[in-house]
Design an enzyme around this catalytic site. Structure first.
Site, short mmCIF file in Angstrom:
data_model
loop_
_atom_site.label_atom_id
_atom_site.label_comp_id
_atom_site.label_asym_id
_atom_site.label_seq_id
_atom_site.Cartn_x
_atom_site.Cartn_y
_atom_site.Cartn_z
N SER A 40 0.80 -1.22 0.00
CA SER A 40 0.00 0.00 0.00
C SER A 40 0.83 1.28 0.00
O SER A 40 0.34 2.33 -0.40
CB SER A 40 -0.93 0.01 1.21
OG SER A 40 -0.19 -0.06 2.42
N GLU A 218 -13.71 13.15 9.48
CA GLU A 218 -13.46 13.01 10.91
C GLU A 218 -11.98 13.11 11.26
O GLU A 218 -11.60 13.01 12.43
CB GLU A 218 -14.01 11.67 11.40
CG GLU A 218 -15.53 11.57 11.28
CD GLU A 218 -16.06 10.25 11.80
OE1 GLU A 218 -15.25 9.42 12.27
OE2 GLU A 218 -17.29 10.05 11.76
N HIS A 225 0.84 5.48 5.69
CA HIS A 225 0.51 5.83 4.31
C HIS A 225 0.72 7.32 4.05
O HIS A 225 0.46 8.16 4.91
CB HIS A 225 -0.93 5.43 4.02
CG HIS A 225 -1.17 3.97 4.22
ND1 HIS A 225 -1.80 3.47 5.34
CD2 HIS A 225 -0.83 2.91 3.46
CE1 HIS A 225 -1.84 2.15 5.25
NE2 HIS A 225 -1.25 1.78 4.13
#
Length: 255
Positions: A40, A218, A225
């Site tokens: 990722s 939020e 990441h």
């Protein structure tokens, strides 16, 4: 109908952006392709995940038109699961003589509680990475190992804490054993985070205040990441390592 068409169109664009599939690209004459196998931290993301960005997503503009980046990195994968899902086979079915295969794993290989991901740094991690190396070479392509980019981890007194254990060391050992170039991304990212410090380094990552991004209303505190700024910085470090090693057919085409 207009709304439905818009949804389908956006979804289609998202698929193209995420997959970065070579089936959507035409190879130009005398062009070298860089395939990225990774997790990722390198993968592509759609606008719905912005500003989350993988370094592989922003690498292509750092080269001239003789180089094309095909980013096959995928979230949540380890060197083991990437192979189990057939993702390496997909790359090897496309990659051509003279292309490069960039290989970056380590984040998810360390998850001992997930047998489908976990590899031991001194044994199975090396054996799985070797499959990428051997596969690329069998196709006449050039494998390159990248030690995993670091997470942003600092102690309370501001001291940087390495997060990848023996995986970077194991990868460098394998690189020496197999005579494969290795980009020292663990060291390069550690140096970058130390230069920035605990607070300023947050700007590289998905540290967002409430309502700072419509996709994360939020807020979020993610030290793994990257946002686009961070991904671009990491891609530049990849370029610096390519220059250091003078990788044939790549460094002379850097913008």
């Amino acid at each position: 109908m207009i709304v439905l068409f818009s949804i389908i169109f956006v979804f289609s664009i998202g698929i193209i952006t995420v997959n970065s599939s070579s089936s959507n690209k035409k190879r130009e004459e005398n062009q070298t392709w860089i395939y990225i196998a990774g997790d990722s931290t390198a993968s592509n993301y759609t606008e719905e995940r912005a500003p989350r960005t993988g370094w592989g997503q922003v690498l292509d503009p750092l080269f001239d038109k003789k180089i094309e980046v095909i980013n096959k990195a995928a979230s949540g994968r380890s060197s083991k699961s990437f192979i189990a899902e057939g993702r390496l086979d997909e790359i090897l079915s496309e990659i051509q003589k003279g292309d490069y295969l960039f290989i970056q794993f380590g984040h998810n290989d360390a998850k001992e509680d997930k047998p489908s991901l976990y590899t031991d740094p001194s044994t199975t991690y090396k054996s799985y990475l070797k499959q990428y190396i051997d596969g690329a070479r069998e196709q006449g392509a050039l494998p390159v190992l990248l030690t995993p980019v670091e997470r942003r981890t600092f102690s309370e007194d501001g001291t940087f804490i390495p997060s990848h254990g023996d995986y970077p060391k194991a990868m460098k050992e394998l690189a020496q054993e197999e005579n494969v170039p290795v980009l020292h991304m663990t060291e390069k990212t550690t140096e970058l985070y130390n230069q920035l410090g605990p607070e300023e380094s947050k700007d590289l990552f998905m540290w967002l205040e409430e309502d700072e991004s419509p996709n994360y209303s939020e807020g979020v505190q993610d030290s793994t990441h990257f946002r686009k700024t961070g991904a671009t910085e990491i891609a530049q470090l990849v370029v610096e390592e390519i220059e250091r090693l003078k990788l044939k057919g790549l460094y002379s085409h850097l913008n």
